[in-house]
Structure formats: structure tokens, C-alpha cells
Design a protein around this motif. Structure first.
Motif, PDB file in Angstrom:
ATOM      1  N   ASN A  37       9.905  11.757 -43.516  1.00 30.44           N
ATOM      2  CA  ASN A  37       8.999  12.473 -44.403  1.00 30.44           C
ATOM      3  C   ASN A  37       9.742  12.821 -45.684  1.00 30.44           C
ATOM      4  O   ASN A  37      10.488  13.807 -45.740  1.00 30.44           O
ATOM      5  CB  ASN A  37       8.470  13.737 -43.719  1.00 30.44           C
ATOM      6  N   HIS A  90       8.716  14.072 -48.356  1.00 35.08           N
ATOM      7  CA  HIS A  90       8.324  15.333 -48.976  1.00 35.08           C
ATOM      8  C   HIS A  90       9.180  16.491 -48.477  1.00 35.08           C
ATOM      9  O   HIS A  90       9.417  17.453 -49.213  1.00 35.08           O
ATOM     10  CB  HIS A  90       6.847  15.619 -48.710  1.00 35.08           C
ATOM     11  N   ALA A 107       8.226  12.477 -55.472  1.00 30.91           N
ATOM     12  CA  ALA A 107       7.082  11.609 -55.188  1.00 30.91           C
ATOM     13  C   ALA A 107       6.781  10.704 -56.377  1.00 30.91           C
ATOM     14  O   ALA A 107       6.441   9.523 -56.207  1.00 30.91           O
ATOM     15  CB  ALA A 107       5.857  12.456 -54.850  1.00 30.91           C
ATOM     16  N   ARG A 133       6.817   6.510 -56.513  1.00 29.88           N
ATOM     17  CA  ARG A 133       5.651   5.736 -56.940  1.00 29.88           C
ATOM     18  C   ARG A 133       5.813   5.158 -58.344  1.00 29.88           C
ATOM     19  O   ARG A 133       4.891   4.528 -58.847  1.00 29.88           O
ATOM     20  CB  ARG A 133       4.413   6.632 -56.900  1.00 29.88           C
ATOM     21  N   TYR A 166       1.260  20.704 -53.365  1.00 29.67           N
ATOM     22  CA  TYR A 166       0.521  20.736 -52.105  1.00 29.67           C
ATOM     23  C   TYR A 166      -0.268  19.449 -51.897  1.00 29.67           C
ATOM     24  O   TYR A 166      -0.241  18.842 -50.820  1.00 29.67           O
ATOM     25  CB  TYR A 166      -0.408  21.943 -52.102  1.00 29.67           C
ATOM     26  N   VAL A 167      -0.935  19.003 -52.938  1.00 30.21           N
ATOM     27  CA  VAL A 167      -1.697  17.756 -52.853  1.00 30.21           C
ATOM     28  C   VAL A 167      -0.763  16.563 -52.707  1.00 30.21           C
ATOM     29  O   VAL A 167      -1.027  15.629 -51.934  1.00 30.21           O
ATOM     30  CB  VAL A 167      -2.603  17.604 -54.091  1.00 30.21           C
ATOM     31  N   THR A 168       0.343  16.584 -53.432  1.00 34.97           N
ATOM     32  CA  THR A 168       1.314  15.488 -53.361  1.00 34.97           C
ATOM     33  C   THR A 168       1.877  15.327 -51.953  1.00 34.97           C
ATOM     34  O   THR A 168       2.096  14.209 -51.476  1.00 34.97           O
ATOM     35  CB  THR A 168       2.468  15.745 -54.350  1.00 34.97           C
ATOM     36  N   ALA A 169       2.093  16.453 -51.268  1.00 34.34           N
ATOM     37  CA  ALA A 169       2.651  16.410 -49.913  1.00 34.34           C
ATOM     38  C   ALA A 169       1.611  16.066 -48.854  1.00 34.34           C
ATOM     39  O   ALA A 169       1.928  16.062 -47.660  1.00 34.34           O
ATOM     40  CB  ALA A 169       3.300  17.745 -49.579  1.00 34.34           C
ATOM     41  N   GLY A 170       0.374  15.779 -49.298  1.00 32.96           N
ATOM     42  CA  GLY A 170      -0.666  15.379 -48.358  1.00 32.96           C
ATOM     43  C   GLY A 170      -1.642  16.471 -47.998  1.00 32.96           C
ATOM     44  O   GLY A 170      -2.481  16.282 -47.106  1.00 32.96           O
ATOM     45  N   GLY A 171      -1.543  17.618 -48.662  1.00 33.32           N
ATOM     46  CA  GLY A 171      -2.451  18.715 -48.372  1.00 33.32           C
ATOM     47  C   GLY A 171      -3.818  18.512 -49.006  1.00 33.32           C
ATOM     48  O   GLY A 171      -3.978  17.736 -49.947  1.00 33.32           O
ATOM     49  N   SER A 172      -4.794  19.205 -48.469  1.00 33.37           N
ATOM     50  CA  SER A 172      -6.155  19.149 -48.996  1.00 33.37           C
ATOM     51  C   SER A 172      -6.824  20.488 -48.738  1.00 33.37           C
ATOM     52  O   SER A 172      -6.316  21.320 -47.966  1.00 33.37           O
ATOM     53  CB  SER A 172      -6.956  18.013 -48.344  1.00 33.37           C
ATOM     54  N   ASN A 202      -7.683  20.908 -45.061  1.00 34.68           N
ATOM     55  CA  ASN A 202      -6.523  21.270 -44.234  1.00 34.68           C
ATOM     56  C   ASN A 202      -6.190  22.745 -44.379  1.00 34.68           C
ATOM     57  O   ASN A 202      -5.859  23.428 -43.402  1.00 34.68           O
ATOM     58  CB  ASN A 202      -5.312  20.435 -44.626  1.00 34.68           C
TER      59      ASN A 202
END
Length: 256
Positions: free
Chosen positions: A111, A113, A178, A182, A231-237, A240
Motif C-alpha cells: 500500500n 499510500h 501518488a 501516476r 483522503y480521496v487519493t488514498a481511496g476514500g469516499s 466510506n
């Protein structure tokens, strides 16, 4: 009174980062190593900035000169640490597999992140310590700030500003790593630009009288924006986040 102010400002500035370290890093030796290494890289950026400041004699008394190049060197060494982590992926994987708590070590490597979070927090803690340590030493007394007409808000403003920069470095680390993965140069530029913005905003505190609100309010606005981005970059929504709030509420209800 001075001692009370010392502990109050210290807990404001480092209470949250200490809790983050205690609950998310301290139990994993590999994370501790990454955090210490990232702090060392920040110290290297400080060393290079100091050498440049010392070499350019005509601009030594210009604070803006030091701020601008300090930010640039910090971001340069953040990128260098990112490259080092990517080069050391295989070694970190082996160390994680040899750890008795192998699952934690493997998750740290797999991971990205988490690596970014730990390295960003390392940058933030050491930066906060260097920015506030002398101020904290003066807080213990003797004497009372503001007695000769200076602003009495200096200590409390410094503590809140330090807290914002510690958290900002953490969020910058997540977004920057991140973006590097990318090859998102726009996001990388926004990280550097926001770092430059909030750092230059602190220069208004040198005015007479100091304009602490003019630096603190924008810094915290940028901090909350970067927090959401990280938060969004780490996969949060949002879903969640909503689920986590509901789960914590159910656990509290069950305990009661």
C-alpha cells in the motif's frame, strides 16, 4: 502561568501528531524506520537551505529569500525520498516478511499510500519541532510576552501554525507520492505551489502589528482542502466515511 502556556501550546502543536504516531506508526518497526528516514531527508533539505543562505551574503537579511528556497529544497528532498522508497521496495518487502507481524510489513510495502503517509508525517514532525522548539523554550519563562507592546498572541498563533504545517506535510506527502506514481505533474505542481503559498503567507506575521489571522485562516483552509484531496487519493469516499461513522456509532451503542 508561563509553564501552563508552555504545556498548552505544546499539546496544541504536537498533540494530534503524537496521537497519529502512537496509533498508526509506533507499533510497526518498519514504519518507524521510514518515518525517521524521512525526517533525516528533511534535515538534509534544511542543511542545503542553510548553506545557500550563508553563501548568498547580500540576501541574508531577506526572510522571503530563505522561505522560497527552503520550500523548494524541501520539495526536492521529498521527491528524492520518494525515489529512494521506490528503489528500496524489494528490501522493504524482505524486511516486512521477516517481521513477526508480517502482514503489517507487507501491507506497508504494497500500500503505497501508507508509505506516503508515514514519510509525510516524518517531514511534518521534524519541521514542526524545528519551527517551534525555540519558541517553546521561551514559553517557560521568566517573563510575559506582550509586556513591552508586542502581540500577546504570538505563542498561541505559533502553536496553531505549527500544527497546520505538520498536518499539511502529511497530506502533501500522500498527494505528492501518488502524483509521482501516476506522473501527474499538475498535482505535483499544486503541492509545491500550495506549500509555497502557505509558507509565504507566514511572512505577514513579521508586520507590525502582526497579522496572524491573515496567515492562519488561509493555512487552515488549504489544510482542509489538502486533507480532502489526500483522503480521496488514498481511496476514500463519502460513502466510506459515512459507513465508518455509522460503525463507530453502533460500537459505542453496544458498549453502553
Amino acid at each position: 502561568m508561563a509553564l501552563m502556556e508552555f504545556f498548552g501550546c505544546m499539546f496544541i502543536a504536537f498533540g494530534t501528531p503524537f496521537a497519529m504516531f502512537l496509533f498508526t506508526i509506533a507499533n510497526d518497526p518498519l514504519r518507524v524506520i521510514v518515518l525517521m528516514a524521512s525526517a533525516f531527508f528533511w534535515l538534509l533539505s534544511l542543511l542545503v537551505s542553510s548553506i545557500l543562505w550563508y553563501a548568498v551574503v547580500p540576501l541574508r537579511d531577506k526572510l522571503a529569500f530563505g522561505v522560497v528556497f527552503s520550500v523548494l529544497f524541501q520539495e526536492l528532498f521529498r521527491f528524492a525520498f520518494y525515489k529512494l522508497l521506490r528503489k528500496a521496495d524489494d528490501g522493504l518487502q524482505k524486511v516486512g516478511e521477516q517481521d513477526p507481524n508480517a502482514s503489517a510489513g507487507v501491507s506497508l510495502v504494497n500500500n503505497k499510500h501508507i508509505l506516503a503517509y508515514v514519510s509525510g508525517l516524518g517531514f511534518g514532525i521534524i519541521a514542526g519541532a524545528f519551527s517551534l522548539i525555540n519558541v517553546l523554550a521561551d514559553m517557560t519563562g521568566p517573563g510575559t510576552i506582550g509586556i513591552h507592546g508586542d502581540s500577546s498572541n504570538f505563542f498561541i498563533a505559533s502553536a496553531f501554525l505549527t500544527l497546520s504545517f505538520v498536518l499539511l506535510h502529511t497530506f502533501w506527502g500522500i498527494v505528492f507520492h501518488a502524483a509521482c506514481d501516476r506522473k501527474n505533474y499538475v498535482a505535483m505542481s499544486l503541492v509545491v505551489g500550495s506549500h509555497m503559498l502557505v509558507s509565504c503567507l507566514t511572512l505577514v506575521n513579521e508586520m507590525r502589528p502582526p497579522m496572524y489571522a491573515a496567515s492562519l485562516v488561509p493555512c487552515y483552509i488549504v489544510m482542509f482542502i489538502m486533507m480532502g484531496w489526500a483522503y480521496v487519493t488514498a481511496g476514500g469516499s463519502f460513502s466510506n466515511l459515512k459507513k465508518s461513522v455509522h460503525c463507530s456509532g453502533r460500537e459505542e451503542y453496544a458498549l453502553n
